[in-house]
Design an enzyme around this catalytic site. Structure first.
Site, mmCIF file in Angstrom:
data_model
loop_
_atom_site.group_PDB
_atom_site.id
_atom_site.type_symbol
_atom_site.label_atom_id
_atom_site.label_comp_id
_atom_site.label_asym_id
_atom_site.label_seq_id
_atom_site.Cartn_x
_atom_site.Cartn_y
_atom_site.Cartn_z
ATOM 1 N N GLY A 45 47.883 41.054 45.635
ATOM 2 C CA GLY A 45 48.334 42.177 44.991
ATOM 3 C C GLY A 45 47.159 43.323 44.959
ATOM 4 O O GLY A 45 46.331 43.338 43.992
ATOM 5 N N THR A 46 47.059 44.106 45.821
ATOM 6 C CA THR A 46 46.039 45.091 46.102
ATOM 7 C C THR A 46 45.954 45.997 47.397
ATOM 8 O O THR A 46 46.771 45.660 48.188
ATOM 9 C CB THR A 46 44.492 44.118 46.075
ATOM 10 O OG1 THR A 46 43.553 45.063 46.139
ATOM 11 C CG2 THR A 46 44.502 43.522 47.497
ATOM 12 N N THR A 47 45.087 46.768 47.239
ATOM 13 C CA THR A 47 44.952 47.480 48.623
ATOM 14 C C THR A 47 43.468 47.692 48.922
ATOM 15 O O THR A 47 42.844 48.379 48.093
ATOM 16 C CB THR A 47 45.527 49.011 48.536
ATOM 17 O OG1 THR A 47 46.910 48.908 47.973
ATOM 18 C CG2 THR A 47 45.717 49.576 49.925
ATOM 19 N N LYS B 278 36.405 45.736 43.447
ATOM 20 C CA LYS B 278 36.913 45.103 44.605
ATOM 21 C C LYS B 278 36.116 45.124 45.945
ATOM 22 O O LYS B 278 36.381 44.473 47.103
ATOM 23 C CB LYS B 278 38.314 45.554 45.005
ATOM 24 C CG LYS B 278 39.352 45.140 44.033
ATOM 25 C CD LYS B 278 40.758 45.310 44.269
ATOM 26 C CE LYS B 278 41.722 45.174 43.018
ATOM 27 N NZ LYS B 278 42.996 45.324 43.503
#
Lengths: 271, 249
Positions: A54-56, A87
């Protein structure tokens, strides 16, 4: 006890159970879990630890170097555990790594990669190439394949051959490329990134493209959000260009105009 | 598997590692080997002791490739050399696999020297009885290099060096006559140095030349004979020149 033979690859086994000092020419190997059905165990482990990442995150190469951008949301299922996760990991002053998947896995192995890169510099009196660094990480992740590591990362840097970008994941894959996006928000980011990409952009244009791609991904993907960070890797190393809250970016791109009904109401009350 | 924990190479009261020194003795009895570094060429020349008539001389090559751009010659125990060369060749490929780059000459020399050192500090093993001369071109900077390792595990870079039988006399000759050379001149210098202690003739020398573009090239016997003839002619001319002027007065 089964043993995997890793002779020819770097001995990057887990921290327990290696007898390096026993014999000189024993090939590097480590013990596998004690279980009747190893394949079944592998499948279970993968399923248990297989988050949708779950991330971009995204990175692309252009005329002036590499642009790297990411969101900052950490989610545990439907619970947003943090809006301020870093991140983009600084491996060394000229190389960046991005985080997607298990936060602990990404952080630990990127720091480990930083150690290996520094040792390579000291031993060989020259910086490691992006190719070499990504390969070191990919080999480590491959040796843990099927044991539940969850890492989807991009290694971006500038070395003697110019800008370099590699995608490395915990399945053991390693791809060289010019445009990547990783995470649950990546389809949305790809849409904006691919349609707006040109090789000869300026640093500001590329940064704006990266920022907008992250913003659009956070708009549609629930597991992405927080702050859109944008970094640039140039010939002299990386610099952080911006870190904007995506909520504020939304109102910057789509400023609110007073609705027609509200206008009439305002005029009525005056008149 | 049983572990050997009794060390064979241990210190003497006055700080010597006798096993290492005996290994150096073994090197001193080995065939002479010379390496010379030029600006664009590096040459290895090794003494070839007379081959028995029935032996296929091509199976006893003394100058070997470690990779496309690195070669090695050694003096001492040939069986130990085989083991060391195999490990070095694997390491060259392993390095290419892990960092997608060919090894530098310094890296592989460091690896070989490290291996030689490990065997002086481990249980149940004896040191390797050989010194190596390693030549090659750095894949990044194209700079030619010549390195030497010995049984103790030390290594250093050289402009020209010799090891094995009579290496001291060869080194003296090189110290007197060394200058920066290129191409054929480097080959001649290496062969002249080796001919100080070896009978002249293509049968008694094995010579290999490394260039950046062509890698390692072993010279044929006929070529070696031709160069030997040139060298002898030059020597004779020099001697005649020395004797010449006094007679005229």
């Amino acid at each position: 006890m089964m043993k995997i033979d890793l002779s020819g690859l770097e001995p990057s086994a887990p921290l327990c159970g290696t007898n390096e000092h026993d014999e000189i020419s024993k090939p590097p190997s480590f013990e596998l879990p004690v279980t009747g059905d190893f394949d079944g165990f592998q499948k279970e482990a993968v399923q248990m630890v297989k988050p949708a990442k779950g991330t971009t995150t995204l990175a692309f190469i252009f005329k002036e170097g590499v642009m790297v951008a990411a969101d900052s949301r950490a989610s545990m299922g439907g619970y947003i555990s943090s809006q301020t996760v870093k991140k983009i990991i600084e491996i060394n002053p000229y190389m960046l790594g991005t985080m997607a998947g298990g936060a602990a896995d990404c952080q630990f192995w990127h720091r480990n990669l930083g150690v290996k890169c520094r040792l390579h510099e000291l031993a060989n009196k020259r910086r490691i190439s992006v190719t070499g660094a990504s390969k070191l990480l990919a080999n480590i992740l491959y040796s843990y394949r099927g044991m539940g590591l969850s890492v989807g990362t991009m290694i971006a840097g500038w070395d003697e051959k110019g800008p370099g970008l590699y995608y490395v994941d915990s399945e053991g894959g390693r791809l060289k490329g010019t445009r990547f996006s990783v995470g649950s928000g990546s389809p949305y980011a790809y849409g904006v990134l691919d349609s707006g990409y040109r090789y000869d952009m300026s640093v500001e244009e590329a940064a704006e493209l990266a920022r907008r791609s992250i913003y659009h991904a956070t708009f549609r993907d629930g597991a992405s959000g927080g702050i859109a960070s944008v970094y640039h890797v140039g010939p002299n190393g990386w610099t952080k260009l911006s870190g904007d809250d995506v909520g504020e970016l939304h109102y910057k791109y789509y400023p609110v105009e007073a609705a027609v009904v509200e206008q009439e109401m305002a005029e009525l009350s005056v008149a | 598997m049983a572990r050997y924990d009794r060390a064979i190479t241990v210190f003497s009261p006055d700080g010597h590692l006798f096993q290492v020194e005996y290994a150096l003795e073994a090197v001193r009895k080995g065939n002479a080997a010379v390496g010379v570094r030029g600006t664009d060429t590096i040459v290895l020349a090794v003494e070839k002791k007379s081959t028995p008539k029935l032996q296929d001389s091509r199976s006893v090559r003394k100058i070997v490739n470690l990779d496309n751009h690195i070669a090695l010659a050694c003096a001492g125990l040939k069986a130990d050399a085989r083991v060391l060369i195999n490990r070095a060749r694997i390491e060259c490929q392993s390095h290419k696999l892990t960092v997608e780059d060919p090894v530098t000459v310094e890296y592989i020399t460091r690896y070989i020297a490290g291996l030689q050192q490990k065997y002086t500090q481990s249980g149940g093993v004896r040191p390797f009885g050989l010194s190596t001369l390693i030549i090659g071109f750095d894949p990044h900077t194209a700079v030619p290099s010549l390195y030497q390792t010995d049984p103790s595990g030390t290594f250093s870079a050289w402009k020209a060096n010799a090891t094995g039988r009579n290496s001291n006399s060869i080194r003296e000759f090189l110290e007197k006559n060394y200058k920066e050379t290129s191409g054929q001149e480097t080959v001649k210098l290496a062969m002249r140095a080796l001919l100080e202690v070896v009978e002249s003739g293509g049968k008694n020398l094995e010579v290999a030349v490394m260039t950046k573009d062509q890698g390692l090239r072993q010279l044929e016997e006929a070529e070696i004979d031709a160069i030997v003839a040139e060298i002898e002619a030059e020597k004779a001319a020099a001697e005649a020149a020395k004797k010449g002027p006094p007679k005229e007065t």
